[in-house]
Design an enzyme around this catalytic site. Structure first.
Site, PDB file in Angstrom:
ATOM      1  CG  ASP A   1       3.287   0.386   7.133  1.00  0.00           C
ATOM      2  OD1 ASP A   1       3.903   0.167   6.117  1.00  0.00           O
ATOM      3  OD2 ASP A   1       2.628  -0.488   7.914  1.00  0.00           O
TER       4      ASP A   1
ATOM      5  NE  ARG B   1      -0.379   1.761   5.186  1.00  0.00           N
ATOM      6  CZ  ARG B   1       0.536   1.160   4.752  1.00  0.00           C
ATOM      7  NH1 ARG B   1       1.623   1.399   4.003  1.00  0.00           N
ATOM      8  NH2 ARG B   1       0.627  -0.241   4.964  1.00  0.00           N
TER       9      ARG B   1
ATOM     10  CE  LYS C   1      -2.939  -2.323   3.150  1.00  0.00           C
ATOM     11  NZ  LYS C   1      -3.277  -2.531   4.655  1.00  0.00           N
ATOM     12  N   GLY C   2       2.169   0.865   0.340  1.00  0.00           N
ATOM     13  CA  GLY C   2       3.021   2.256   0.739  1.00  0.00           C
ATOM     14  C   GLY C   2       3.133   3.121  -0.515  1.00  0.00           C
TER      15      GLY C   2
ATOM     16  CD  GLU D   1       7.755  -0.828  -3.379  1.00  0.00           C
ATOM     17  OE1 GLU D   1       6.980  -0.189  -3.110  1.00  0.00           O
ATOM     18  OE2 GLU D   1       7.949  -1.928  -2.997  1.00  0.00           O
ATOM     19  CG  ASP D   2       7.010   1.994  -0.003  1.00  0.00           C
ATOM     20  OD1 ASP D   2       7.620   1.176  -0.680  1.00  0.00           O
ATOM     21  OD2 ASP D   2       6.247   1.668   0.602  1.00  0.00           O
TER      22      ASP D   2
ATOM     23  CG  ASP E   1      14.840  -2.208   3.795  1.00  0.00           C
ATOM     24  OD1 ASP E   1      15.923  -1.611   4.161  1.00  0.00           O
ATOM     25  OD2 ASP E   1      14.188  -3.212   4.524  1.00  0.00           O
TER      26      ASP E   1
ATOM     27  CG  PHE F   1      11.525   1.512  10.209  1.00  0.00           C
ATOM     28  CD1 PHE F   1      11.527   0.617   9.265  1.00  0.00           C
ATOM     29  CD2 PHE F   1      10.358   2.169  10.507  1.00  0.00           C
ATOM     30  CE1 PHE F   1      10.653  -0.173   9.099  1.00  0.00           C
ATOM     31  CE2 PHE F   1       9.273   1.417   9.842  1.00  0.00           C
ATOM     32  CZ  PHE F   1       9.111   0.175   9.143  1.00  0.00           C
ATOM     33  CB  VAL F   2      11.646   6.694   6.906  1.00  0.00           C
ATOM     34  CG1 VAL F   2      13.031   7.265   7.112  1.00  0.00           C
ATOM     35  CG2 VAL F   2      11.635   5.761   5.841  1.00  0.00           C
TER      36      VAL F   2
ATOM     37  CE  LYS G   1      15.319   2.331   5.388  1.00  0.00           C
ATOM     38  NZ  LYS G   1      14.566   1.534   6.273  1.00  0.00           N
TER      39      LYS G   1
HETATM   40  P1  IMP Z   1      12.544  -4.852   0.808  1.00  0.00           P
HETATM   41  O1  IMP Z   1      11.698  -6.178   0.041  1.00  0.00           O
HETATM   42  O2  IMP Z   1      13.180  -5.417   1.863  1.00  0.00           O
HETATM   43  O3  IMP Z   1      12.897  -4.222  -0.227  1.00  0.00           O
HETATM   44  O4  IMP Z   1      11.326  -4.311   1.230  1.00  0.00           O
HETATM   45  C1  IMP Z   1      10.480  -3.343   0.300  1.00  0.00           C
HETATM   46  C2  IMP Z   1       9.370  -2.932   1.417  1.00  0.00           C
HETATM   47  O5  IMP Z   1       9.637  -2.989   2.886  1.00  0.00           O
HETATM   48  C3  IMP Z   1       8.968  -1.610   1.190  1.00  0.00           C
HETATM   49  O6  IMP Z   1       8.167  -1.687   0.030  1.00  0.00           O
HETATM   50  C4  IMP Z   1       8.222  -1.075   2.119  1.00  0.00           C
HETATM   51  O7  IMP Z   1       6.761  -1.620   2.444  1.00  0.00           O
HETATM   52  C5  IMP Z   1       8.991  -1.535   3.447  1.00  0.00           C
HETATM   53  N1  IMP Z   1      10.170  -1.006   3.984  1.00  0.00           N
HETATM   54  C6  IMP Z   1      11.366  -1.015   3.828  1.00  0.00           C
HETATM   55  N2  IMP Z   1      12.169  -0.192   4.613  1.00  0.00           N
HETATM   56  C7  IMP Z   1      11.134   0.575   5.229  1.00  0.00           C
HETATM   57  C8  IMP Z   1      11.076   1.668   6.106  1.00  0.00           C
HETATM   58  O8  IMP Z   1      11.978   2.295   6.513  1.00  0.00           O
HETATM   59  N3  IMP Z   1       9.690   2.221   6.448  1.00  0.00           N
HETATM   60  C9  IMP Z   1       8.324   1.546   6.078  1.00  0.00           C
HETATM   61  N4  IMP Z   1       8.411   0.600   5.096  1.00  0.00           N
HETATM   62  C10 IMP Z   1       9.788   0.190   4.914  1.00  0.00           C
HETATM   63 MG    MG Z   2       6.050  -1.493   0.171  1.00  0.00          MG
END
Ligand code: IMP
Ligand code: MG
Length: 177
Positions: free
Chosen positions: A158, A164, A42-43, A98-99, A102, A151-152, A130
């Site tokens: 969220d 959000r 949803k982000g 994508e938001d 990570d 963490f943001v 990140k």
């Molecule tokens: P990844 O698969 O680890 O790259 O994660 C991506 C998803 O993790 C993002 O779409 C976010 O929903 C969530 N996420 C990663 N870091 C953060 C953060 O700092 N705050 C909030 N959500 C995060």
């Molecule tokens: Mg996400």
């Protein structure tokens, strides 16, 4: 929402200025024709809404639900598709919206899934990156901001479904949360 544990990292004004730049870059990069925006729920829905409205070309908007987190602050490493696209992407220019990137687990998985469906092109736009946290390789064509490993929340992001609707992107204080 106790404001004391939130520290502004990126203000609403900084975010909107950067999105206008990204929009101009995207418009310049793509040949004429519609762009198919795939928003990761949803982000990314706030970013999608603002990005779509600065693009000067025709856009299609679709949504994909992916879950890898539950209520934790770091990825479980497992990715689950919770909602698939409504519109076919075959032969389309697809931009995944994508938001934040990570670990890269989510987008690495998603790119593989969507490439099977034979889009004409597929790229990623992520508001935040990140890079220090990467576990899987992901090529992100359009990055809003590179941020440190903190963490943001806010502007769609969220923590356990909260925060959000904050207009700014804020660092969530670990100790206070
Ligand atoms: P990844 O698969 O680890 O790259 O994660 C991506 C998803 O993790 C993002 O779409 C976010 O929903 C969530 N996420 C990663 N870091 C953060 C953060 O700092 N705050 C909030 N959500 C995060
Ligand atoms: Mg996400």
């Amino acid at each position: 929402m106790g404001q004391s544990k939130l520290q502004v990292l990126l203000s609403a004004d900084q975010i909107s200025a950067r999105i206008r730049e990204l929009g101009a870059q995207i418009d310049a990069d793509y040949p004429e024709g519609a762009l198919h925006l795939v928003c990761i729920l949803k982000g990314a829905c706030f970013f999608l809404a603002d990005l779509a409205r600065v693009l000067e070309r025709e856009v299609f908007v679709d949504f994909m639900g992916i879950s890898s987190y539950g209520a934790q602050k770091s990825t479980s490493g497992e990715v689950r598709l919770t909602k698939d696209l409504d519109i076919s992407i075959e032969g389309r220019d697809v931009l995944i919206v994508e938001d934040i990137v990570d670990s890269g687990v989510t987008l690495n998985y998603l790119i593989h899934v969507l490439e099977q469906r034979r889009p004409r092109s597929i790229r990623i736009a992520a508001l935040l990156d990140k890079p220090e946290r990467r576990l899987r390789p992901v090529h992100v064509s359009y990055v809003g901001f590179r941020i440190p490993d903190q963490f943001v929340v806010g502007y769609g992001l969220d923590y356990a479904e909260r925060y959000r609707n904050l207009r700014d992107i804020c660092i969530l204080d670990e100790a206070a949360s």
